[in-house]
Enzyme design. Structure first.
Site, PDB file in Angstrom:
ATOM      1  N   HIS A 295      30.113  19.672 -14.275  1.00  0.00           N
ATOM      2  CA  HIS A 295      30.730  20.975 -14.040  1.00  0.00           C
ATOM      3  C   HIS A 295      31.535  20.986 -12.748  1.00  0.00           C
ATOM      4  O   HIS A 295      31.382  20.136 -11.867  1.00  0.00           O
ATOM      5  CB  HIS A 295      29.669  22.090 -14.020  1.00  0.00           C
ATOM      6  CG  HIS A 295      28.709  22.018 -12.866  1.00  0.00           C
ATOM      7  ND1 HIS A 295      28.924  22.657 -11.666  1.00  0.00           N
ATOM      8  CD2 HIS A 295      27.511  21.390 -12.740  1.00  0.00           C
ATOM      9  CE1 HIS A 295      27.906  22.445 -10.860  1.00  0.00           C
ATOM     10  NE2 HIS A 295      27.032  21.662 -11.479  1.00  0.00           N
ATOM     11  N   CYS A 314      22.312  18.392 -12.324  1.00  0.00           N
ATOM     12  CA  CYS A 314      23.615  18.337 -12.986  1.00  0.00           C
ATOM     13  C   CYS A 314      24.617  17.627 -12.085  1.00  0.00           C
ATOM     14  O   CYS A 314      24.378  17.422 -10.895  1.00  0.00           O
ATOM     15  CB  CYS A 314      24.095  19.742 -13.324  1.00  0.00           C
ATOM     16  SG  CYS A 314      23.131  20.541 -14.650  1.00  0.00           S
TER      17      CYS A 314
END
Length: 394
Positions: A295, A314
């Protein structure tokens, strides 16, 4: 009613047995040829070659004495009747190990999510012997990727040169490369967690490279392979309960409101989309059991640091919109202008890719670099864990 059993006289019985022998004999011989020991017995020269290969197994980072080689050699010298079976078992173990199956799945930490493909070594070995392709089969067992070959050559040089620390690092990386699929996808996204970098390959050549920020120790980014199948523009952040309760809610309602957090009907915390959202302007979804993804981020400061293990697991991308642009360009209706228009609206939009893009989250603490090898910090301490498990199997 009575039941009578006919008793054959000696002469007809002998004749019957003779006929059965004539009919069944060739069939029994055929079965023996298909399944007997002769079908899977190595020739003397092939057996000698097999022993040579097993003796050289440490050149691939396997522990000295792996695959029971000393006992196999002794059994052959002693003309032990079990020598052939012992060599056969050693070869099957070696083949499995070269396919990444040395360390049992049950002994792997949860974050080592890259599962080597199943490989049934015994039938493959038997088929190679029966088909007289044994040497070719044996030579094909190590991975053939450029990455593996470069690391293996560097390992032998480090080992023979007495550079023990480098050799140990290379051993661990060779093992992790054996977990990868045997064929690299020509177009793919590779993230090296250890170097905190991402490379997008097209037709085997790097097209985009950027810095990343991955999980901090304790929140490790997992090793895995998958495929990016959806891109989410202007994504909301559905906050994991642990982060919400331990880090965000204690900051109070004023902080949550100022940063566009809201509580959903199910009681979970969510941050609304926007340029200051923790997920930035875009995220890249791929199937995995860890709920991790790539992301964007509004927090760019970490990309200027050498130590970029700062996330909850992440992977943050330095230039996420660059990757979104090239991946969406392969889908009809997504020109750079159309992407800009969609982003300007500020609305959340999920786009399914027509052709999912393979993604690999790797952990390489030794990286080939122009004929040399760059050694990286083992930020998660996984090298030592790999080596301990490898040596335990020896």
């Amino acid at each position: 009613m009575t039941h009578q059993t006919a008793i054959l006289s000696p002469r007809p019985r002998g004749l019957l047995l003779s006929l059965l022998a004539i009919v069944a004999g060739p069939l029994l011989l055929g079965l023996a040829a298909c399944g007997g020991d002769g079908a899977t017995k190595l020739s003397r020269s092939d057996a000698a070659y097999a022993v040579e290969v097993l003796e050289r197994a440490p050149e691939h980072g396997f522990a000295t004495g792996s695959f029971n080689i000393a006992a196999v050699k002794q059994a052959r010298e002693d003309r032990d009747p079990q020598a052939e079976a012992m060599l056969h078992a050693a070869l099957a173990d070696y083949a499995r190990a070269q396919h990444g199956l040395l360390i049992p799945a049950k002994s792997r930490p949860a974050a080592w999510g890259m599962k080597p493909a199943a490989y049934d070594a015994e039938p493959a070995l038997d088929s190679a012997i029966a088909g007289k392709t044994f040497r070719a089969w044996l030579d094909e067992q190590p991975p053939t990727s450029g990455l593996y070959i470069a690391l293996q050559k560097a390992y032998v040089a480090a080992r023979d040169g007495g550079r023990a620390a480098e050799a140990a690092t290379l051993r661990a990386n060779l093992e992790r490369v054996r977990w990868l699929p045997r064929t690299d996808e020509a177009t793919r996204v590779d993230v090296n967690i250890a170097s905190a970098t991402m490379t997008y390959f097209v037709d085997g050549r790097p097209q985009i490279t950027m810095r990343t920020a991955s999980g901090k120790p304790g929140d490790e980014t997992p090793i895995l392979t998958s495929s990016i199948d959806h891109i989410v523009l202007n994504p909301p952040w559905n906050v994991p309960d642990g982060i919400a309760n331990e880090e965000l809610r204690p900051k109070g309602g004023a902080y949550l409101a100022a940063n566009n957090f809201t509580t959903k009907e199910d009681g979970r915390l969510m941050q609304k989309p926007g340029p200051n959202s923790a997920l930035g302007l875009v995220k890249f979804d791929f199937d995995n059991p860890y709920a991790v993804y790539l992301h964007d981020t509004p927090s760019k400061a970490a990309f200027g640091r050498d130590d970029r293990a700062v996330s909850h697991g992440c992977v943050r991308l330095e230039r996420a919109m660059d990757l979104a642009g090239v991946l969406l360009a392969t889908r009809a209706g997504w020109t750079p202008e159309q992407l800009g228009e969609a982003m300007a609206k500020g609305e959340t939009k999920t786009v399914k890719l027509d052709q999912p893009v393979p993604v690999r989250l790797l952990y390489l603490t030794a990286v080939p670099n122009g004929g040399a090898v760059t050694f990286l910090e083992d930020v998660y301490g996984w090298d030592a864990q790999v080596l301990e498990r490898m040596d335990r199997r020896a």
